[in-house]
Design an enzyme around this catalytic site. Structure first.
Site, PDB file in Angstrom:
ATOM      1  N   ASN A  94       0.808  -1.231   0.000  1.00 46.19           N
ATOM      2  CA  ASN A  94       0.000   0.000   0.000  1.00 46.19           C
ATOM      3  C   ASN A  94       0.842   1.282   0.000  1.00 46.19           C
ATOM      4  OD1 ASN A  94       0.774  -0.067   2.639  1.00 46.19           O
ATOM      5  ND2 ASN A  94      -1.277   0.052   3.515  1.00 46.19           N
TER       6      ASN A  94
ATOM      7  N   HIS B  74       3.878   4.404   4.497  1.00 47.42           N
ATOM      8  CA  HIS B  74       3.581   4.393   5.941  1.00 47.42           C
ATOM      9  C   HIS B  74       3.570   5.822   6.439  1.00 47.42           C
ATOM     10  CE1 HIS B  74       3.850   3.699  10.260  1.00 47.42           C
ATOM     11  NE2 HIS B  74       4.747   4.670  10.259  1.00 47.42           N
TER      12      HIS B  74
ATOM     13  N   GLU C  29       8.931   6.746  16.281  1.00 48.70           N
ATOM     14  CA  GLU C  29       9.312   6.220  14.962  1.00 48.70           C
ATOM     15  C   GLU C  29      10.483   6.999  14.357  1.00 48.70           C
ATOM     16  OE1 GLU C  29       5.719   6.088  12.602  1.00 48.70           O
ATOM     17  OE2 GLU C  29       4.846   4.505  13.857  1.00 48.70           O
TER      18      GLU C  29
HETATM   19  P1  GDP Z   1      -1.632   2.241   8.360  1.00 48.02           P
HETATM   20  O1  GDP Z   1      -1.336   3.077   9.586  1.00 48.02           O
HETATM   21  O2  GDP Z   1      -2.682   2.896   7.480  1.00 48.02           O
HETATM   22  O3  GDP Z   1      -0.402   1.880   7.577  1.00 48.02           O
HETATM   23  O4  GDP Z   1      -2.305   0.885   8.845  1.00 48.02           O
HETATM   24  P2  GDP Z   1      -2.047  -0.014  10.170  1.00 48.02           P
HETATM   25  O5  GDP Z   1      -1.140   0.689  11.122  1.00 48.02           O
HETATM   26  O6  GDP Z   1      -3.382  -0.448  10.674  1.00 48.02           O
HETATM   27  O7  GDP Z   1      -1.342  -1.307   9.592  1.00 48.02           O
HETATM   28  C1  GDP Z   1       0.028  -1.293   9.231  1.00 48.02           C
HETATM   29  C2  GDP Z   1       0.175  -1.946   7.872  1.00 48.02           C
HETATM   30  O8  GDP Z   1      -0.193  -3.327   7.986  1.00 48.02           O
HETATM   31  C3  GDP Z   1      -0.746  -1.397   6.794  1.00 48.02           C
HETATM   32  O9  GDP Z   1      -0.211  -0.258   6.117  1.00 48.02           O
HETATM   33  C4  GDP Z   1      -0.896  -2.570   5.857  1.00 48.02           C
HETATM   34  O10 GDP Z   1       0.211  -2.658   4.955  1.00 48.02           O
HETATM   35  C5  GDP Z   1      -0.865  -3.749   6.805  1.00 48.02           C
HETATM   36  N1  GDP Z   1      -2.223  -4.157   7.162  1.00 48.02           N
HETATM   37  C6  GDP Z   1      -3.103  -3.538   7.990  1.00 48.02           C
HETATM   38  N2  GDP Z   1      -4.262  -4.175   8.088  1.00 48.02           N
HETATM   39  C7  GDP Z   1      -4.144  -5.256   7.284  1.00 48.02           C
HETATM   40  C8  GDP Z   1      -5.014  -6.333   6.954  1.00 48.02           C
HETATM   41  O11 GDP Z   1      -6.144  -6.442   7.421  1.00 48.02           O
HETATM   42  N3  GDP Z   1      -4.521  -7.279   6.093  1.00 48.02           N
HETATM   43  C9  GDP Z   1      -3.266  -7.180   5.566  1.00 48.02           C
HETATM   44  N4  GDP Z   1      -2.846  -8.140   4.729  1.00 48.02           N
HETATM   45  N5  GDP Z   1      -2.409  -6.174   5.851  1.00 48.02           N
HETATM   46  C10 GDP Z   1      -2.841  -5.230   6.693  1.00 48.02           C
HETATM   47 MG    MG Z   2      -0.375   2.589  11.364  1.00 47.10          MG
END
Ligand code: GDP
Ligand code: MG
Length: 137
Positions: free
Chosen positions: A114, A117, A128
């Site tokens: 995606n 970060h 971080e």
């Molecule tokens: P962010 O802060 O938007 O990057 O999201 P999060 O902190 O919740 O999650 C960290 C990273 O883990 C995300 O950017 C995604 O690449 C991955 N991730 C989060 N939720 C999912 C999920 O439900 N499935 C998968 N495969 N990857 C996830």
């Molecule tokens: Mg996050």
């Protein structure tokens, strides 16, 4: 509004797509200044430590596998309201749900790959930034 700093990572998929410059332009046009930057390939240990908060999640191994799969570009960004401003530029975690014109809508392929970060709060940003740029005060 407060001047804040946030941590940004251009993930392996976006580095491979050769869009670092296009993403940097979005930061600059939004008034976010790059105050530290480095390109590196993360070790598993570094990626696991960085995402330690997600250790118990089912996607943790996939996330770490992806983050070590190629070089990443890591930067600290500074500006007014930087944490939220950067999150707005990024768009939703799942690119299918990200608003048009956001980095993830334009450059990301999936929730795993995606593109970027961004820290989710000022306190997280401090931790971080110190994790990757211990020399930055
Ligand atoms: P962010 O802060 O938007 O990057 O999201 P999060 O902190 O919740 O999650 C960290 C990273 O883990 C995300 O950017 C995604 O690449 C991955 N991730 C989060 N939720 C999912 C999920 O439900 N499935 C998968 N495969 N990857 C996830
Ligand atoms: Mg996050």
């Amino acid at each position: 509004m407060a001047i804040e700093r946030t941590l940004s990572i251009i993930k392996p998929d976006a580095v491979a797509k050769n869009v670092i410059g296009q993403i940097y332009t979005r930061f600059e046009q939004a008034g976010l200044k790059i105050v530290a930057a480095k390109m590196t390939q993360l070790s598993r240990e570094q990626a696991e430590g960085f995402y330690a908060a997600h250790k118990e999640r089912g996607f943790f191994k996939d996330l770490v596998d992806f983050m070590v799969s190629g070089p990443v570009m890591i930067q600290a960004l500074e500006g007014e309201n930087a944490v939220l401003k950067h999150r707005d530029l990024m768009g939703a975690t799942d690119p299918k749900k990200a608003e048009k014109g956001t980095i993830r809508a334009d450059f990301a392929d999936s929730i795993d790959a995606n593109a970027v970060h961004g820290s989710d709060a000022v306190e997280a940003a401090q931790v971080e930034i110190a994790y990757f740029f211990p020399e930055v005060k």
